[in-house]
Scaffold this motif. Structure first.
Motif, PDB file in Angstrom:
ATOM      1  N   GLU A 100       0.993  -1.246   0.021  1.00 43.67           N
ATOM      2  CA  GLU A 100      -0.117  -0.025   0.139  1.00 43.67           C
ATOM      3  C   GLU A 100       0.864   1.227   0.004  1.00 43.67           C
ATOM      4  O   GLU A 100       1.994   1.196   0.656  1.00 43.67           O
ATOM      5  CB  GLU A 100      -0.980   0.138   1.384  1.00 43.67           C
ATOM      6  N   GLU A 101       0.617   2.111  -0.922  1.00 44.25           N
ATOM      7  CA  GLU A 101       1.368   3.474  -0.787  1.00 44.25           C
ATOM      8  C   GLU A 101       0.925   4.338   0.254  1.00 44.25           C
ATOM      9  O   GLU A 101      -0.332   4.392   0.697  1.00 44.25           O
ATOM     10  CB  GLU A 101       0.941   3.943  -2.190  1.00 44.25           C
ATOM     11  N   LEU A 102       1.589   5.073   0.717  1.00 47.35           N
ATOM     12  CA  LEU A 102       1.676   5.975   1.939  1.00 47.35           C
ATOM     13  C   LEU A 102       0.911   7.271   1.233  1.00 47.35           C
ATOM     14  O   LEU A 102       1.131   7.703  -0.119  1.00 47.35           O
ATOM     15  CB  LEU A 102       2.706   6.526   2.691  1.00 47.35           C
ATOM     16  N   GLN A 103      -0.082   7.984   1.816  1.00 43.75           N
ATOM     17  CA  GLN A 103      -0.591   9.176   1.523  1.00 43.75           C
ATOM     18  C   GLN A 103       0.483  10.440   1.540  1.00 43.75           C
ATOM     19  O   GLN A 103       1.469  10.282   2.491  1.00 43.75           O
ATOM     20  CB  GLN A 103      -1.787   9.614   2.299  1.00 43.75           C
ATOM     21  N   LEU A 104       0.187  11.191   0.697  1.00 45.84           N
ATOM     22  CA  LEU A 104       1.318  12.534   0.821  1.00 45.84           C
ATOM     23  C   LEU A 104       1.616  13.137   2.300  1.00 45.84           C
ATOM     24  O   LEU A 104       0.679  13.321   2.751  1.00 45.84           O
ATOM     25  CB  LEU A 104       0.585  13.314  -0.224  1.00 45.84           C
TER      26      LEU A 104
END
Length: 62
Positions: free
Chosen positions: A15-19
């Motif tokens: 999962e990618e991290l949010q900005l």
């Protein structure tokens, strides 16, 4: 007194991290009576505070 029993990094890149979001780890704490507590903190915070398995958990972070 609470000590760090285990640090688990559950992020395997799925999962990618949010900005602006920093990676977090799950930390298992144990007290002198064997009671356990689980917390989630930024990995960077652990490093900045020199905390690792066996370290005493800062009281102000409870």
């Amino acid at each position: 007194m609470w000590r760090i029993k285990q640090i688990f990094d559950g992020d395997y890149g799925c999962e990618e991290l949010q900005l602006g979001q920093k990676p977090k780890v799950s930390v298992t704490l144990v007290d002198d009576a064997g009671n356990e507590k689980f917390v989630s903190v930024e990995d960077e915070w652990l490093t900045e505070n020199g905390l690792d398995v066996g370290s005493e958990w800062p009281k102000e972070e409870m």
